[in-house]
Design a protein around this motif. Structure first.
Motif, PDB file in Angstrom:
ATOM      1  N   GLY A  33      -6.857  -1.329   7.820  1.00 34.19           N
ATOM      2  CA  GLY A  33      -6.771  -1.808   6.440  1.00 34.19           C
ATOM      3  C   GLY A  33      -7.923  -1.155   5.756  1.00 34.19           C
ATOM      4  O   GLY A  33      -8.555  -1.875   4.760  1.00 34.19           O
ATOM      5  N   ASN A  39      -5.916   1.598   1.064  1.00 33.21           N
ATOM      6  CA  ASN A  39      -4.870   1.063   0.437  1.00 33.21           C
ATOM      7  C   ASN A  39      -3.831   2.542  -0.008  1.00 33.21           C
ATOM      8  O   ASN A  39      -2.565   2.099  -0.323  1.00 33.21           O
ATOM      9  N   TYR A  40      -4.432   3.721  -0.194  1.00 29.28           N
ATOM     10  CA  TYR A  40      -3.631   4.705  -0.821  1.00 29.28           C
ATOM     11  C   TYR A  40      -3.993   6.047   0.211  1.00 29.28           C
ATOM     12  O   TYR A  40      -5.122   6.172   0.316  1.00 29.28           O
ATOM     13  N   ASP A  81       2.703  -3.028   5.739  1.00 23.14           N
ATOM     14  CA  ASP A  81       2.279  -3.058   4.360  1.00 23.14           C
ATOM     15  C   ASP A  81       2.164  -1.645   3.659  1.00 23.14           C
ATOM     16  O   ASP A  81       1.550  -1.854   2.481  1.00 23.14           O
ATOM     17  N   CYS A 101      -5.506   3.481   8.201  1.00 20.20           N
ATOM     18  CA  CYS A 101      -4.392   2.759   7.478  1.00 20.20           C
ATOM     19  C   CYS A 101      -4.134   1.205   8.588  1.00 20.20           C
ATOM     20  O   CYS A 101      -4.323   0.281   7.928  1.00 20.20           O
ATOM     21  N   LYS A 135       0.706  -1.315   0.066  1.00 22.44           N
ATOM     22  CA  LYS A 135      -0.018   0.117   0.073  1.00 22.44           C
ATOM     23  C   LYS A 135       0.818   1.094   0.016  1.00 22.44           C
ATOM     24  O   LYS A 135       1.980   1.140   0.334  1.00 22.44           O
TER      25      LYS A 135
END
Length: 323
Positions: free
Chosen positions: A77, A80-81, A33, A74, A3
């Protein structure tokens, strides 16, 4: 694929970009991640292009977006950006001084000797600040420097954006015996401050960082313009636990660079020394005024992410908007 936490510097200068990167690193420190990318600071040999990524589900971070909520999204989850398109001037989101120092270290040829305990380095922000382009950024009154020199008994050294402009000429006339360091590269100026024992900062993130990363004994910080918590309560660059910092509060000043304000730079100004308790009280009072606005920004951000998750679940896509 990892990510992405994308730092988009835009037109920000080096000090702002450094602060952006520190905040991004703090948010993603425990998120294996995520990778921080999008920054480019050749002065520090730091560069990581953003590359290609799916722009359909980002969280856009702006000046008042609550970073705690962004960090929580974040960790959970839910995104992702992340795109950081603003500079968060809040030292509580910076890494430790040691971690920052290891991030921003110069090459041997870019390092520079600082000034000893008998001198005081006064950082000068001029150029854009002299033109009145932003009400929160303007030059420091001359009388303030005279007061600091009288108090400290130290020899003045002026460093930074010195040229043949009205403010530089005011300084030369007011302090004919001072040392004026010829302009050099930004990194060398940064290192001179960083390696000096006494510092006066200007309303500059670049100068603030050089002072904070230094091993100076004393750092004088005029709380004027954007550094005044009464004028910009959203900016927090007063590390109260750092005993090196000495705070002097000015009245609110919206810098226009008109003839009256320029002339006033050379007359006595009303400022007073603050204790750390007084700075804390002012910040707490001003933060209460920001609470409703921060709540609304957090609510907007939360609703935005929930909509994106719903569209993703339904197989729909929509280009994100500003939050």
């Amino acid at each position: 694929m990892k990510k992405k936490f994308v730092v988009e510097a835009g037109g920000g200068r080096l000090g702002n970009q450094m602060m952006q990167l520190m905040v991004a690193n703090t948010i993603t420190k425990d998120l294996a991640d995520f990778e921080v990318c999008g920054y480019q600071m050749p002065e520090w040999r730091l560069s990581r292009p953003a590359g290609t990524f799916d722009r359909r589900f980002p969280v856009l971070v702006w000046m008042e977006a609550p970073l705690g909520i962004v960090a929580a999204f974040c960790k959970l989850g839910l995104t992702n950006y992340v795109f950081m398109r603003s500079v968060h001037l809040d030292y509580s989101w910076f890494p430790s001084k040691g971690e920052a120092a290891s991030l921003f270290h110069p090459l041997a040829e870019d390092d520079a000797k600082g000034f000893d305990e008998n001198h005081i380095v006064i950082h000068v922000r001029a150029e854009d600040a002299l033109q009145g382009g932003h009400p929160d950024y303007g030059p420091i009154p001359i009388e303030y420097y005279k007061s600091i020199l009288e108090e400290s008994g130290l020899k003045p050294v002026f460093l930074g954006q010195l040229s043949d402009d009205y403010y530089s000429n005011m300084l030369r006339n007011a302090f004919p015996d001072a040392l004026f360091v010829p302009p050099s590269s930004p990194i060398k100026d940064f290192q001179v401050m960083r390696n000096s024992k006494n510092i006066v900062i200007s309303t500059s993130t670049f100068g603030w960082l050089a002072a904070w990363l230094s091993d100076a004994k004393r750092i004088y910080m005029p709380l004027i313009g954007g550094f005044n918590p009464c004028q910009r309560p959203d900016i927090n660059l007063t590390p109260l636990e750092d005993p090196r910092f000495i705070y002097d509060l000015f009245p609110v000043r919206l810098w226009r660079a008109d003839p009256e304000q320029i002339d006033a730079l050379q007359v006595a100004h009303d400022f007073r020394r603050l204790t750390t308790n007084e700075v804390t009280q002012i910040r707490e009072r001003q933060n209460r005024l920001l609470t409703p606005r921060r709540f609304m920004k957090g609510l907007q951000l939360t609703r935005y992410v929930l909509r994106q998750l719903a569209w993703r679940a339904m197989g729909l896509f929509r280009i994100s908007r500003k939050t």
